[in-house]
Design an enzyme around this catalytic site. Structure first.
Site, PDB file in Angstrom:
ATOM      1  CG  LEU A 247      36.013  57.662  57.979  1.00 47.20           C
ATOM      2  CD1 LEU A 247      37.102  58.498  58.633  1.00 47.20           C
ATOM      3  CD2 LEU A 247      36.647  56.703  56.994  1.00 47.20           C
ATOM      4  CB  ALA A 250      34.574  51.902  56.775  1.00 45.21           C
ATOM      5  CD  GLU A 371      37.998  52.870  57.346  1.00 52.15           C
ATOM      6  OE1 GLU A 371      37.415  53.805  57.916  1.00 52.15           O
ATOM      7  OE2 GLU A 371      37.635  52.353  56.295  1.00 52.15           O
TER       8      GLU A 371
HETATM    9  P1  TGC Z   1      35.826  67.250  65.085  1.00 45.12           P
HETATM   10  O1  TGC Z   1      35.803  68.715  65.358  1.00 45.12           O
HETATM   11  O2  TGC Z   1      35.927  66.293  66.213  1.00 45.12           O
HETATM   12  O3  TGC Z   1      34.557  66.811  64.222  1.00 45.12           O
HETATM   13  C1  TGC Z   1      34.155  67.540  63.072  1.00 45.12           C
HETATM   14  C2  TGC Z   1      32.700  67.220  62.821  1.00 45.12           C
HETATM   15  O4  TGC Z   1      32.530  65.808  62.574  1.00 45.12           O
HETATM   16  C3  TGC Z   1      31.663  65.233  63.577  1.00 45.12           C
HETATM   17  N1  TGC Z   1      32.206  63.899  63.879  1.00 45.12           N
HETATM   18  C4  TGC Z   1      31.660  62.779  63.422  1.00 45.12           C
HETATM   19  N2  TGC Z   1      30.555  62.554  62.687  1.00 45.12           N
HETATM   20  C5  TGC Z   1      30.256  61.288  62.385  1.00 45.12           C
HETATM   21  N3  TGC Z   1      31.043  60.248  62.749  1.00 45.12           N
HETATM   22  C6  TGC Z   1      32.168  60.432  63.467  1.00 45.12           C
HETATM   23  N4  TGC Z   1      32.952  59.400  63.791  1.00 45.12           N
HETATM   24  C7  TGC Z   1      32.525  61.743  63.848  1.00 45.12           C
HETATM   25  N5  TGC Z   1      33.559  62.293  64.542  1.00 45.12           N
HETATM   26  C8  TGC Z   1      33.343  63.627  64.553  1.00 45.12           C
HETATM   27  C9  TGC Z   1      31.716  66.189  64.747  1.00 45.12           C
HETATM   28  O5  TGC Z   1      30.561  66.081  65.529  1.00 45.12           O
HETATM   29  C10 TGC Z   1      31.813  67.515  64.022  1.00 45.12           C
HETATM   30  O6  TGC Z   1      30.522  67.842  63.511  1.00 45.12           O
HETATM   31  P2  TGC Z   1      30.047  69.372  63.410  1.00 45.12           P
HETATM   32  O7  TGC Z   1      28.654  69.287  62.889  1.00 45.12           O
HETATM   33  O8  TGC Z   1      30.154  69.912  64.815  1.00 45.12           O
HETATM   34  O9  TGC Z   1      30.993  70.055  62.471  1.00 45.12           O
HETATM   35  O10 TGC Z   1      36.984  66.994  64.019  1.00 45.12           O
HETATM   36  P3  TGC Z   1      38.561  67.080  64.183  1.00 45.12           P
HETATM   37  O11 TGC Z   1      39.073  67.903  63.049  1.00 45.12           O
HETATM   38  O12 TGC Z   1      38.938  67.512  65.573  1.00 45.12           O
HETATM   39  O13 TGC Z   1      39.034  65.571  63.946  1.00 45.12           O
HETATM   40  C11 TGC Z   1      38.623  64.552  64.790  1.00 45.12           C
HETATM   41  C12 TGC Z   1      39.302  63.206  64.443  1.00 45.12           C
HETATM   42  C13 TGC Z   1      40.798  63.289  64.620  1.00 45.12           C
HETATM   43  C14 TGC Z   1      38.745  62.187  65.418  1.00 45.12           C
HETATM   44  C15 TGC Z   1      38.931  62.759  63.046  1.00 45.12           C
HETATM   45  O14 TGC Z   1      39.223  63.687  62.111  1.00 45.12           O
HETATM   46  C16 TGC Z   1      39.487  61.398  62.667  1.00 45.12           C
HETATM   47  O15 TGC Z   1      38.771  60.421  62.851  1.00 45.12           O
HETATM   48  N6  TGC Z   1      40.737  61.265  62.096  1.00 45.12           N
HETATM   49  C17 TGC Z   1      41.202  60.002  61.541  1.00 45.12           C
HETATM   50  C18 TGC Z   1      41.135  60.108  60.049  1.00 45.12           C
HETATM   51  C19 TGC Z   1      40.708  58.836  59.411  1.00 45.12           C
HETATM   52  O16 TGC Z   1      40.162  57.925  60.027  1.00 45.12           O
HETATM   53  N7  TGC Z   1      40.918  58.737  58.119  1.00 45.12           N
HETATM   54  C20 TGC Z   1      40.477  57.576  57.392  1.00 45.12           C
HETATM   55  C21 TGC Z   1      40.603  57.787  55.909  1.00 45.12           C
HETATM   56  S1  TGC Z   1      39.703  56.617  54.960  1.00 45.12           S
HETATM   57  C22 TGC Z   1      40.541  55.187  55.148  1.00 45.12           C
HETATM   58  O17 TGC Z   1      41.464  55.051  55.857  1.00 45.12           O
HETATM   59  C23 TGC Z   1      40.024  54.074  54.354  1.00 45.12           C
HETATM   60  S2  TGC Z   1      40.930  52.613  54.464  1.00 45.12           S
HETATM   61  C24 TGC Z   1      39.713  51.616  53.893  1.00 45.12           C
HETATM   62  C25 TGC Z   1      40.097  50.257  53.634  1.00 45.12           C
HETATM   63  O18 TGC Z   1      40.936  50.013  52.750  1.00 45.12           O
HETATM   64  O19 TGC Z   1      39.475  49.370  54.295  1.00 45.12           O
HETATM   65  P1  FAD Z   2      49.654  60.733  60.324  1.00 45.81           P
HETATM   66  O1  FAD Z   2      48.337  61.393  60.510  1.00 45.81           O
HETATM   67  O2  FAD Z   2      50.777  61.566  59.800  1.00 45.81           O
HETATM   68  O3  FAD Z   2      50.076  60.076  61.712  1.00 45.81           O
HETATM   69  C1  FAD Z   2      51.423  59.675  61.988  1.00 45.81           C
HETATM   70  C2  FAD Z   2      51.474  59.250  63.453  1.00 45.81           C
HETATM   71  O4  FAD Z   2      51.149  60.377  64.297  1.00 45.81           O
HETATM   72  C3  FAD Z   2      50.449  58.164  63.792  1.00 45.81           C
HETATM   73  O5  FAD Z   2      51.018  57.244  64.700  1.00 45.81           O
HETATM   74  C4  FAD Z   2      49.314  58.927  64.475  1.00 45.81           C
HETATM   75  O6  FAD Z   2      48.579  58.125  65.400  1.00 45.81           O
HETATM   76  C5  FAD Z   2      50.088  60.025  65.179  1.00 45.81           C
HETATM   77  N1  FAD Z   2      49.259  61.212  65.421  1.00 45.81           N
HETATM   78  C6  FAD Z   2      48.659  62.036  64.514  1.00 45.81           C
HETATM   79  N2  FAD Z   2      47.962  63.005  65.124  1.00 45.81           N
HETATM   80  C7  FAD Z   2      48.100  62.804  66.451  1.00 45.81           C
HETATM   81  C8  FAD Z   2      47.594  63.457  67.628  1.00 45.81           C
HETATM   82  N3  FAD Z   2      46.763  64.515  67.544  1.00 45.81           N
HETATM   83  N4  FAD Z   2      47.948  62.974  68.829  1.00 45.81           N
HETATM   84  C9  FAD Z   2      48.754  61.886  68.952  1.00 45.81           C
HETATM   85  N5  FAD Z   2      49.271  61.218  67.875  1.00 45.81           N
HETATM   86  C10 FAD Z   2      48.927  61.668  66.645  1.00 45.81           C
HETATM   87  N6  FAD Z   2      42.664  56.998  53.178  1.00 45.81           N
HETATM   88  C11 FAD Z   2      41.583  57.323  52.409  1.00 45.81           C
HETATM   89  O7  FAD Z   2      41.123  58.446  52.421  1.00 45.81           O
HETATM   90  N7  FAD Z   2      41.015  56.383  51.598  1.00 45.81           N
HETATM   91  C12 FAD Z   2      41.476  55.113  51.520  1.00 45.81           C
HETATM   92  O8  FAD Z   2      40.918  54.280  50.792  1.00 45.81           O
HETATM   93  C13 FAD Z   2      42.621  54.754  52.293  1.00 45.81           C
HETATM   94  N8  FAD Z   2      43.171  53.514  52.172  1.00 45.81           N
HETATM   95  C14 FAD Z   2      44.357  53.241  52.804  1.00 45.81           C
HETATM   96  C15 FAD Z   2      45.026  52.046  52.521  1.00 45.81           C
HETATM   97  C16 FAD Z   2      46.265  51.783  53.110  1.00 45.81           C
HETATM   98  C17 FAD Z   2      46.987  50.538  52.779  1.00 45.81           C
HETATM   99  C18 FAD Z   2      46.816  52.711  54.026  1.00 45.81           C
HETATM  100  C19 FAD Z   2      48.124  52.429  54.706  1.00 45.81           C
HETATM  101  C20 FAD Z   2      46.165  53.898  54.302  1.00 45.81           C
HETATM  102  C21 FAD Z   2      44.939  54.182  53.674  1.00 45.81           C
HETATM  103  N9  FAD Z   2      44.291  55.413  53.863  1.00 45.81           N
HETATM  104  C22 FAD Z   2      43.194  55.752  53.133  1.00 45.81           C
HETATM  105  C23 FAD Z   2      44.932  56.456  54.669  1.00 45.81           C
HETATM  106  C24 FAD Z   2      44.812  56.260  56.174  1.00 45.81           C
HETATM  107  O9  FAD Z   2      43.525  56.542  56.618  1.00 45.81           O
HETATM  108  C25 FAD Z   2      45.868  57.143  56.850  1.00 45.81           C
HETATM  109  O10 FAD Z   2      47.124  56.535  56.588  1.00 45.81           O
HETATM  110  C26 FAD Z   2      45.631  57.292  58.334  1.00 45.81           C
HETATM  111  O11 FAD Z   2      44.446  58.007  58.592  1.00 45.81           O
HETATM  112  C27 FAD Z   2      46.810  57.982  59.042  1.00 45.81           C
HETATM  113  O12 FAD Z   2      47.214  59.119  58.360  1.00 45.81           O
HETATM  114  P2  FAD Z   2      48.765  59.329  57.999  1.00 45.81           P
HETATM  115  O13 FAD Z   2      49.258  58.092  57.345  1.00 45.81           O
HETATM  116  O14 FAD Z   2      48.886  60.605  57.256  1.00 45.81           O
HETATM  117  O15 FAD Z   2      49.488  59.413  59.401  1.00 45.81           O
END
Ligand code: TGC
Ligand code: FAD
Length: 392
Positions: A247, A250, A371
């Site tokens: 991530l 990306a 992301e």
């Molecule tokens: P936390 O306890 O903070 O961390 C767990 C482990 O991960 C390490 N870590 C990282 N490592 C590399 N890069 C980073 N950015 C990292 N952030 C944390 C951390 O050091 C730890 O390592 P270890 O060895 O101690 O285990 O984890 P948490 O469960 O408290 O969660 C933290 C949080 C909320 C920041 C994280 O989970 C998060 O970033 N949530 C957002 C989820 C997200 O971004 N999902 C994206 C899905 S993919 C997508 O959306 C693709 S769209 C693509 C497109 O179409 O362009």
């Molecule tokens: P939720 O996690 O349910 O969040 C809902 C709301 O609550 C948000 O406003 C959030 O900011 C807030 N919230 C959550 N936790 C907290 C907190 N601790 N404190 C304060 N506020 C909080 N994922 C993949 O894995 N692969 C992909 O290729 C991918 N592509 C995507 C493409 C599209 C078009 C979209 C819309 C999403 C895609 N995603 C993908 C998923 C995307 O990464 C998630 O939608 C995103 O991470 C948010 O998760 P959620 O939708 O479940 O929202």
């Protein structure tokens, strides 16, 4: 749709900071977007269809694995080149940039960084050429912002793994040939597995009725007793840090990409304001419209500087995850605000598909969510500067 007359703003002469190679790569991507994306993208978005015809072009401009070494089929470029390519593609459409981001940073990157040499040789050249398209499965129906809670899991069956679970909101899923899937083993440790189309029990239904990112295909990844060969487990990194590392790459690309969308909105609004006459004058002559344009170019320039500096840090392997979060959050918010202002400047015309602005505006609603949401990135900055975790 109107002809693509885009002229890139460069208010602080940022081109002076780029090498000749950067400019060549950027200009090639820009020319390709004008020639092959702009003429078809509005219809693709209206039809909610990913235009597969652009896959070879994306490969040709180096958008699939720009920074992956050439020995694996990548372009072997630096991080600023990667950013510039993402900027130009998203100038065309965020959905097209999404396809490239997923392929490069979420599929090729983990195979390159965490995969075996056999996996690199088997998958990377085909992903670089666009022969294979990939997807990345992290998000689940009940685990979005907190991926560590994922329930998708696999069991060791001796000669293979048995994978069960489901991923939601997956870019490229409906047509992917391979998916990098994150799942827990019997001890609850997260690992990456390469799941290939055709494996029994693996399906990828498309998600319909999106108002955003319509030219990108989004869907699910469903695993019902999928037998995954043992050689498809990524051996070199496990734990949540593995997907989060992808991530980082990306999100960095998105920080640049969002600038492209903003530049397109600004350039369109500026041209329109100079041509549109109301009360006997071009609307560009009214102070309120000038305020909007002046603020837009200021914000774009700040975002360009942020992305460029981050690119330098990435090239030196010094960019922190929190710095990347700040740039993703700032630049996407900058772009969405500019899209909203630019749309207003076009009045009624702003809501039509004659211009790209409304499409960018709707796309950016996804970009500000995926992301890591806007608020999650703020909390990452908050944690970094205070040492206090406000997530849980
Ligand atoms: P936390 O306890 O903070 O961390 C767990 C482990 O991960 C390490 N870590 C990282 N490592 C590399 N890069 C980073 N950015 C990292 N952030 C944390 C951390 O050091 C730890 O390592 P270890 O060895 O101690 O285990 O984890 P948490 O469960 O408290 O969660 C933290 C949080 C909320 C920041 C994280 O989970 C998060 O970033 N949530 C957002 C989820 C997200 O971004 N999902 C994206 C899905 S993919 C997508 O959306 C693709 S769209 C693509 C497109 O179409 O362009
Ligand atoms: P939720 O996690 O349910 O969040 C809902 C709301 O609550 C948000 O406003 C959030 O900011 C807030 N919230 C959550 N936790 C907290 C907190 N601790 N404190 C304060 N506020 C909080 N994922 C993949 O894995 N692969 C992909 O290729 C991918 N592509 C995507 C493409 C599209 C078009 C979209 C819309 C999403 C895609 N995603 C993908 C998923 C995307 O990464 C998630 O939608 C995103 O991470 C948010 O998760 P959620 O939708 O479940 O929202």
């Amino acid at each position: 749709m109107k002809p693509d007359l885009f002229e890139a703003p460069d208010y602080y002469n940022l081109d002076d900071l780029l090498t000749e190679e950067h400019k060549l790569i950027r200009d090639a991507a820009r020319a390709w977007v004008k020639r092959d994306v702009s003429p078809i993208i509005e219809q693709a978005a209206q039809d909610a269809k990913f235009p597969k015809s652009i896959i070879p072009g994306l490969a040709e401009i180096g958008a699939f694995g720009p920074y992956i070494p050439e020995q694996y089929g990548g372009a072997g470029l630096d991080q600023i080149s990667y950013g510039l390519i993402m900027q130009e593609i998203e100038r065309g459409d965020s959905g097209v940039r999404s396809t490239a981001s997923v392929q490069s940073s979420l599929v090729m990157y983990p195979i390159w960084k965490y995969g075996s040499e056999e996996q690199r040789n088997k998958f990377l050249p085909k992903l670089a050429s666009g022969e294979f398209m990939g997807s990345f499965g992290l998000t689940e129906p009940d685990h979005g912002s907190n991926p560590s809670g994922m329930v998708t899991s696999f069991k060791d069956m001796g000669d293979h793994y048995l994978l069960n679970g489901a991923k939601l909101w997956i870019s490229n899923s409906p047509f992917c040939d391979v998916a990098v899937v994150w799942a827990k083993n019997e001890e609850g440790r997260i690992h990456g597995l390469i799941v290939e189309r055709g494996m029994e029990g693996f399906s990828t239904p498309e998600t319909h009725n999106k108002w955003s990112l319509r030219a990108s295909a989004t869907g699910e990844l469903i695993f019902q007793d999928v037998k995954v060969p043992k050689e498809n487990l990524l051996p070199n990194k496990s734990g949540l840090g593995a997907p989060l590392g992808c991530l980082d790459s990306a999100r960095y690309g998105i920080a640049w990409g969002a600038i492209g969308a903003a530049m397109d909105c600004y350039d369109t609004a500026l041209r329109y304001a100079k041509e549109r006459i109301q009360f006997g004058k071009p609307i560009a002559a009214f102070q309120l419209q000038q305020k909007k344009l002046a603020e837009m170019i200021t914000e774009i320039t700040k975002a360009q500087l942020l992305a460029f500096r981050l690119g330098q840090l990435k090239n030196e392997d010094r960019a922190t995850s929190a710095q990347i979060s700040m740039a993703k959050r700032n630049n996407v918010e900058m772009a969405i605000k500019i899209a909203r202002e630019a749309r207003q400047m076009l009045g009624g015309m702003g809501i039509t598909g004659e211009y790209s602005i409304m499409r960018h505006m709707m796309n950016l609603e996804s970009v500000i969510t995926y992301e890591g949401t806007h608020d999650i990135h703020l909390l990452i900055t908050g944690l970094d500067i205070t040492g206090e975790n406000a997530f849980k």
